[in-house]
Design a protein around this motif. Structure first.
Motif, PDB file in Angstrom:
ATOM      1  N   LYS A 144       0.572  -0.817   0.148  1.00  0.00           N
ATOM      2  CA  LYS A 144       0.345   0.136   0.532  1.00  0.00           C
ATOM      3  C   LYS A 144       0.982   0.675   0.196  1.00  0.00           C
ATOM      4  O   LYS A 144       0.722   2.074  -0.197  1.00  0.00           O
ATOM      5  CB  LYS A 144      -1.385  -0.129   1.200  1.00  0.00           C
ATOM      6  N   HIS A 145       2.444   1.453   1.045  1.00  0.00           N
ATOM      7  CA  HIS A 145       2.825   2.416   0.798  1.00  0.00           C
ATOM      8  C   HIS A 145       3.969   2.715  -0.522  1.00  0.00           C
ATOM      9  O   HIS A 145       4.060   3.444   0.153  1.00  0.00           O
ATOM     10  CB  HIS A 145       2.897   2.155   2.155  1.00  0.00           C
ATOM     11  N   THR A 146       4.858   0.842  -0.423  1.00  0.00           N
ATOM     12  CA  THR A 146       5.511   1.383  -1.469  1.00  0.00           C
ATOM     13  C   THR A 146       5.199   1.195  -2.931  1.00  0.00           C
ATOM     14  O   THR A 146       5.964   1.832  -3.722  1.00  0.00           O
ATOM     15  CB  THR A 146       6.406  -0.177  -1.153  1.00  0.00           C
ATOM     16  N   ASN A 147       4.442   0.513  -3.630  1.00  0.00           N
ATOM     17  CA  ASN A 147       3.836   0.419  -4.750  1.00  0.00           C
ATOM     18  C   ASN A 147       4.179   1.723  -5.712  1.00  0.00           C
ATOM     19  O   ASN A 147       4.500   1.067  -6.571  1.00  0.00           O
ATOM     20  CB  ASN A 147       2.861   0.145  -4.800  1.00  0.00           C
ATOM     21  N   ALA A 148       3.640   2.414  -5.228  1.00  0.00           N
ATOM     22  CA  ALA A 148       3.678   3.891  -6.042  1.00  0.00           C
ATOM     23  C   ALA A 148       5.417   4.032  -6.734  1.00  0.00           C
ATOM     24  O   ALA A 148       5.312   4.928  -7.443  1.00  0.00           O
ATOM     25  CB  ALA A 148       3.414   4.928  -5.623  1.00  0.00           C
ATOM     26  N   GLY A 149       5.954   3.740  -5.696  1.00  0.00           N
ATOM     27  CA  GLY A 149       7.534   3.574  -6.244  1.00  0.00           C
ATOM     28  C   GLY A 149       7.969   5.419  -5.429  1.00  0.00           C
ATOM     29  O   GLY A 149       7.234   5.770  -4.981  1.00  0.00           O
ATOM     30  N   GLY A 150       8.747   5.467  -6.291  1.00  0.00           N
ATOM     31  CA  GLY A 150       9.194   6.994  -6.800  1.00  0.00           C
ATOM     32  C   GLY A 150      11.016   6.799  -6.884  1.00  0.00           C
ATOM     33  O   GLY A 150      11.797   8.072  -6.607  1.00  0.00           O
TER      34      GLY A 150
END
Length: 289
Positions: free
Chosen positions: A125-131
């Motif tokens: 939920k918190h890591t999937n957006a990457g960046g």
């Protein structure tokens, strides 16, 4: 001409597990405020990796920047089983705060903590957006833990498109190849071999090479590499666990390494499995008796 990356060596040492070298060589002049915060985060995470949780907890005060507060949360989480619940509750509060919830370091620490908790959906939920490369690498690890090598491969391709030669891209490729197995094991071995020729040998690199050797059936070479890793860090849980496995394959008694692992890391998967097997055996003996 691009400005030199002043944190390159520090990051590299951290990624490859040369934690003391990262700490010793962190006195870098002329850093921007953002770089100084990243430097401090890497130094404190190196202390955490060396087990110096209390130093991190003591030194990071409530006025520190959000990334450093996140690192302190990781130290609190790992320092004692009693503080886990309150730490996770603070973490969830921070993640829900629109002002800081999207901070990449906070999301990374959230991913690490929820991965420790084996709550992979919450981690994603918190890591999937990457960046950042670290968030992408953590996503690959989480997907591999979930046995979703298809998603892991997609995430790895993203990293390769950003920077194929990045240390984290190479490391993540090696983890992925080890998880997939088969002909990919040789590719993983070559990556670890390349690291060992370019940089100082660390427990992480030696264990990587040793696991490749075990997959290829070269248990003698694996044992040599693991004993070298043990000289660098006598309490490293992965080294001890891998030595137990290689001893069993070589027909040697693994009891000394298993005892060390039980003493220093009682929650390790291998310790729990060994305990469950012993209980099962005892039950079987009693039922026959």
């Amino acid at each position: 001409m691009a400005a030199p990356d002043l944190l390159f060596n520090l990051r590299n040492n951290f990624y490859l597990g040369a934690f003391q070298a990262a700490i010793n060589n962190s006195d870098l002049p002329n850093l921007s405020p953002d770089d100084a915060v990243e430097r401090d985060c890497l130094v404190y995470r190196s202390y955490i990796s060396l087990g110096s949780y209390q130093l991190v907890i003591n030194e990071i005060d409530s006025s520190a920047a959000t990334p450093l507060q996140a690192v302190k949360l990781l130290a609190l989480y790992l320092s004692s089983p009693d503080s886990k619940e309150s730490t996770i509750s603070s973490l969830k509060e921070w993640l829900a705060d629109p002002a800081i919830g999207n901070n990449p370091t906070l999301r990374l620490i959230a991913g690490i903590i929820f991965m420790h908790e084996q709550d992979y959906n919450e981690a994603l939920k918190h890591t999937n957006a990457g960046g950042t490369m670290e968030l992408n690498a953590l996503n690959v690890q989480i997907f591999l833990k979930m046995h979703r090598s298809d998603y892991a491969e997609r995430q790895l391709r993203v990293m390769q498109q950003v920077d194929e030669d990045h240390t984290l891209t190479q490391l993540t490729s090696a983890w992925f190849n080890l998880a997939v197995g088969g002909s990919k094991i040789q590719e993983a071995y070559l990556i670890f071999q390349d690291f060992s020729e370019k940089y100082q040998m660390t427990s992480l690199v030696l264990n990587g090479k040793a696991v490749c050797c075990m997959h290829m059936g070269n248990f003698d070479e694996a044992e040599t590499l693991l004993l070298e890793a043990l000289n660098k860090d006598a309490k490293d849980p992965e080294t001890l666990a891998n030595l137990v496995v290689s001893c069993l394959h070589l027909g040697k008694p693994p009891s000394r390494f298993l005892s060390q692992l039980k003493l220093s890391h009682p929650d390790h998967t291998l310790v729990k499995r060994a305990a469950a097997a012993e209980e099962g055996f005892d039950r079987a003996v009693q039922s026959v008796a």
